[in-house]
Enzyme design. Structure first.
Site, PDB file in Angstrom:
ATOM      1  CG  HIS A   1      42.262  25.053  94.177  1.00 29.32           C
ATOM      2  ND1 HIS A   1      43.635  25.194  94.043  1.00 29.32           N
ATOM      3  CD2 HIS A   1      41.723  25.885  93.252  1.00 29.32           C
ATOM      4  CE1 HIS A   1      43.902  26.072  93.091  1.00 29.32           C
ATOM      5  NE2 HIS A   1      42.768  26.508  92.591  1.00 29.32           N
TER       6      HIS A   1
HETATM    7  O1  RIB Z   1      42.573  29.457  96.286  1.00 30.32           O
HETATM    8  C1  RIB Z   1      41.671  28.423  95.999  1.00 30.32           C
HETATM    9  C2  RIB Z   1      40.532  28.421  96.973  1.00 30.32           C
HETATM   10  O2  RIB Z   1      39.812  29.635  96.866  1.00 30.32           O
HETATM   11  C3  RIB Z   1      39.499  27.308  96.693  1.00 30.32           C
HETATM   12  O3  RIB Z   1      38.909  26.923  97.901  1.00 30.32           O
HETATM   13  C4  RIB Z   1      38.483  27.994  95.838  1.00 30.32           C
HETATM   14  O4  RIB Z   1      37.181  27.427  95.957  1.00 30.32           O
HETATM   15  C5  RIB Z   1      38.472  29.366  96.446  1.00 30.32           C
HETATM   16  O5  RIB Z   1      37.616  29.335  97.577  1.00 30.32           O
END
Ligand code: RIB
Ligand code: CA
Length: 316
Positions: free
Chosen positions: A242
């Protein structure tokens, strides 16, 4: 001239990869500071994890700060079920020798942006938006110094990952996200619709491990730990990276595409709290307030990631 950035983060294995990617790119990115926020795990752990990652990177020049220990209004929700109790489960990290700055992370953001040239600092938000929102409330004038905000958060076609309707970062602090989305500076969102396209498949994992340096080894171990959540839930052949999408967008925007649309955040409904209501089809009169990224060249992303991780020194 490198782009000046502040990274706001809740490490988290994917945050760690994003930070390593940024710190391996000094020609393009001048990291003014890294600010921890409560999110994946509580603030004491996200702060320690920032220290661990910066120590691993060798970038002792980068100042680190602790920001807010909980969302603006709501109790903290964490994600140890994904990231493990430390937030960085997987590799062994020696206890870091570096130290956080004494200044509160929100005050660092305010002070830096108030002293900055107009539109000169990019905020990279990798966790709940609490610190940035609190900075906006404390000193609304900081918008002058912000070049843009690039944030991992939200979901629309991909729906939620912490509830059926909300992505984790937005869910944890919906009021902060709503404050940021309304602040009027250019915003780029990397939602789950995008990040779910950059999966660390076995060949990509092999390519990372083949780099052979401690940083890449740690990335392999971190992803190997955190990927089980996504594999079990979605049945994929790898886990999404992500947060590195935020940094990769700044390094190679041509790998990404999206649409300028209106995105509003649900803050009232218990059922859909934290939902990012993205007007992708422009069916409302609501003004566009974000570039909502939806497509990425996954192979190009991983080629960039491996090239940058490969810059870290080999052991010994
Ligand atoms: O939904 C994904 C996000 O939530 C990413 O930033 C992961 O590190 C968590 O913080
Ligand atoms: Ca994160």
């Amino acid at each position: 001239m490198p782009r000046k950035i502040i990274i706001d983060t809740d490490p988290g294995q994917d945050d760690a990869v994003a930070i390593l990617l940024a710190l391996a790119s000094p020609e393009e990115l001048e990291v003014l500071g890294i600010v921890a926020v409560a999110g994946n795990v509580p603030l004491p752990r996200t702060s320690l994890n920032v220290r661990r990652i910066v120590e691993l990177s060798g970038r002792t020049d980068v100042p680190m700060y602790a920001g807010c220990p909980r969302p603006m209004l709501r109790p903290l929700v964490t994600a140890e079920h994904v990231h493990g109790p430390t937030g960085l489960d997987g590799p062994h990290f020696p206890y870091p020798q570096n130290a956080l700055q004494d200044q509160h992370g929100v005050d660092f953001i305010v002070e830096t942006l108030m002293a900055a040239e107009p539109s000169s600092v990019t905020l990279c938000v990798l966790g709940p938006m609490t610190n940035v929102a609190m900075a906006l409330v404390k000193e609304p004038g900081i918008v002058r110094g912000i070049e843009r905000i690039v944030a991992m958060g939200g979901a629309y076609f991909e729906v939620g990952n912490i509830t059926p309707s909300a992505e984790f970062n937005i869910y944890v602090d919906p009021e902060a996200a709503a404050t940021v989305m309304a602040c009027g500076v250019p915003i780029v969102l990397a939602p789950l619709d995008l990040t779910h396209q950059v999966l660390v498949t076995p060949p990509r994992m092999e390519a990372i491990r083949a780099l052979g340096n401690p940083a890449a080894h740690a990335v392999g171990e971190m992803v190997a730990f955190s990927e089980r959540f996504d594999r079990e839930k979605y049945g994929w052949d790898g886990a999404p990276l992500h947060d590195p999408c935020v940094i990769a967008y700044l390094l190679k925007p041509e790998l990404f595409s999206g649409r300028e649309i209106n995105v509003e955040i649900e803050t009232m409904s218990p059922l859909t709290r934290g939902m990012s209501v993205a007007d992708w089809w422009r069916v409302t009169e609501r003004k566009p307030n974000a570039l909502f990224l939806r497509d990425v060249d996954g192979d190009g992303f991983f080629a960039l990631l491996c090239e940058r991780l490969g810059r870290y020194p080999l052991p010994g």
